[in-house]
Write an enzyme that holds these catalytic residues in place. Structure first.
Site, short mmCIF file in Angstrom:
data_model
loop_
_atom_site.label_atom_id
_atom_site.label_comp_id
_atom_site.label_asym_id
_atom_site.label_seq_id
_atom_site.Cartn_x
_atom_site.Cartn_y
_atom_site.Cartn_z
CE LYS A 22 -23.40 18.45 29.68
NZ LYS A 22 -24.65 18.27 28.99
CG ASP A 125 -39.58 23.03 15.83
OD1 ASP A 125 -38.79 22.80 16.99
OD2 ASP A 125 -39.67 23.71 15.17
CG ASP A 306 -23.80 25.51 26.29
OD1 ASP A 306 -23.48 24.36 25.98
OD2 ASP A 306 -24.70 25.87 26.82
#
Ligand code: EPZ
Length: 420
Positions: A22, A125, A306
């Site tokens: 993904k 940022d 993850d």
């Protein structure tokens, strides 16, 4: 059906085929915006986030043809800049890639604010800083990020303040058609950064050094379409490895790249779990008893953030005391409360940045929530091992990143089903 019911305690046995990644498909799909032609992408994972991305591109005027659940043809010749629907954009963190892609093709970008898993603050940022370094002016309002440049972006040297997968990928997209060469220092090394570089080069870009800390992008006039296959999902792979380990089973994962899982395999072996590899499969064999460990989630090739929630779920049943620290998302521990409902012995330090896990003999089933994608995977893993019945709600958070997780686990012998 937004709930999953699991009756735990059954060892997983059998073979599972792993789908496309993904988090590699997202930047690649948005990168098709830069080409003015037709791209055919294979091994796409048919998960929620990918569906949303294809709907964003279609809404912008791309012609999206699904040849199969995992093969899509995208023609972006008539794409309309700045028309991505906010309602879809705000569902994904990956929407940020549209800024770099629109800048690279149109010299201007206008994209709604991105969303995605709630892992604490997720600023952009570094993305904005990179676009400005390339010569763009960037404005963000409450609803949009917009950027523009007169003429083309100018190649330059960008030193990333910290390692960011998203910002590295976005710089590669924006720099692909800049005037001159861009050097991205302190770049992310993740396999999906390499996958994006390979895709861009297949479209005529000149990206070198992906997979190392220094990526060089020599800008070209424009990109053309290509035919590309997404690499296997290393996090889906790791999730099933941990599920096999926690249930005391034996599972073989096919269509994988074992080298991408080195940090996870090493940790499981350290805990006394057998992990066997050949060129494109990994087999995990477990007795259901395993030792404790200390986990430090850092950028690739270290232990992946993850996989941090899934590994914590495993450690709740380890013999001994473990610690888990996440240097990438240091507040990524909201799921711990849910594991506690199942009897886990976990405490967080006062800064909420290190979890101490005291292994218990067993977990018990409970009603829990999938707070985000990987937290949801951790609940599934805990439910597979727990005594009794676990019901997980908000499982759309799991379906956004895992293809047919219920079907795949059923094929391995799990007692798992969707329920109202
Ligand atoms: C990508 O998120 C993945 N998401 C995440 O996966 C993954 O956890 C993360 O990379 C790290 O591997 C997608 O690919 C859609 P980062 P991203 O920029 O790009 C900080 C999943 O479960 N940062 O590498 O947003 C940031 O806050 C998801 O599949 C800035 O400070 O991650 C974090 O602390 C969750 N400023 C660190 O850098 C920025 O401009 C790494 O973030 C950008 C990031």
């Amino acid at each position: 059906m937004n709930k999953i019911k699991i009756r735990g305690g059954r060892p997983l046995r059998g073979t599972v085929s792993i789908g496309g990644m993904k988090n590699s498909a997202l930047p690649i799909l948005f990168a098709t915006v830069i080409t003015r032609g037709v791209c055919v992408i294979e091994n796409l994972p048919p998960v929620g986030d990918i569906e949303i991305t294809l709907n964003i591109l279609a809404a912008m005027g791309a012609r999206v043809t699904r040849h199969s659940p995992t093969v899509v043809e995208i023609d972006t010749s008539d794409l309309r800049q700045g028309t991505a629907p906010n309602a879809l954009v705000r569902c994904l963190r990956g929407s940020n890639y549209l800024i770099g892609a629109e800048l690279a093709r149109f010299g201007q970008a206008k994209v709604g604010l991105s969303g995605g898993c709630n892992l604490g603050a997720r600023p952009i940022d570094l993305h904005k800083k990179g676009f400005i370094a390339l010569g763009a002016t960037v404005d963000d309002t409450a609803d949009y990020i917009s950027a523009r440049v007169d003429g083309s972006l100018k190649g330059t040297k960008i030193v990333m303040d910290n390692i960011s997968v998203g910002a590295t990928a976005n710089m590669m997209l924006a720099a692909s058609t800049a005037d001159g060469t861009t050097v991205i220092e302190n770049a992310a090394h993740e396999p999906h950064i390499v996958d994006l570089a390979c895709f861009l080069n297949a479209c005529g870009a000149r990206v070198m050094g992906a997979g190392t800390s220094v990526i060089k992008v020599r800008g070209v006039k424009e990109l053309h379409g290509c035919h590309y296959t997404i690499l296997p999902d290393m996090i889906e792979t790791g999730t099933y490895m941990v599920a096999a380990a926690v249930t005391g089973g034996e599972v073989t994962l096919k269509n994988v790249i074992p080298r991408h899982l080195e940090a996870v395999s090493a940790k499981l072996r350290e805990m006394g779990i057998t992990v066997l590899e050949d060129s494109e499969t990994i087999t995990v064999r477990s007795t259901g008893r395993f030792g404790s460990a200390s986990i430090l989630a850092v950028p690739y090739p270290g232990f992946p953030t993850d996989m941090q929630p899934q590994m914590t779920a495993l450690l709740t049943l380890a013999d001994g005391i473990s610690t888990v620290t996440d240097n990438v998302f240091n507040q990524r521990f909201r799921y711990i409360e849910e594991l506690r409902h199942m009897g886990a012995g976990i405490s967080l330090d006062e800064k909420n940045s290190t979890a101490t896990v005291i292994g218990v003999k067993s977990l018990h089933g409970a009603s829990v929530t999938a707070l985000d994608l990987r937290a949801g995977a951790a609940m599934v893993i805990a439910g597979l091992a727990a005594e009794g019945e676990t019901v997980i709600s908000d499982v759309d958070n799991i379906r956004r990143g895992y293809v047919d997780i219920v079907g795949k686990l059923q094929s391995l012998g799990a007692d798992i089903e969707y329920v109202e």
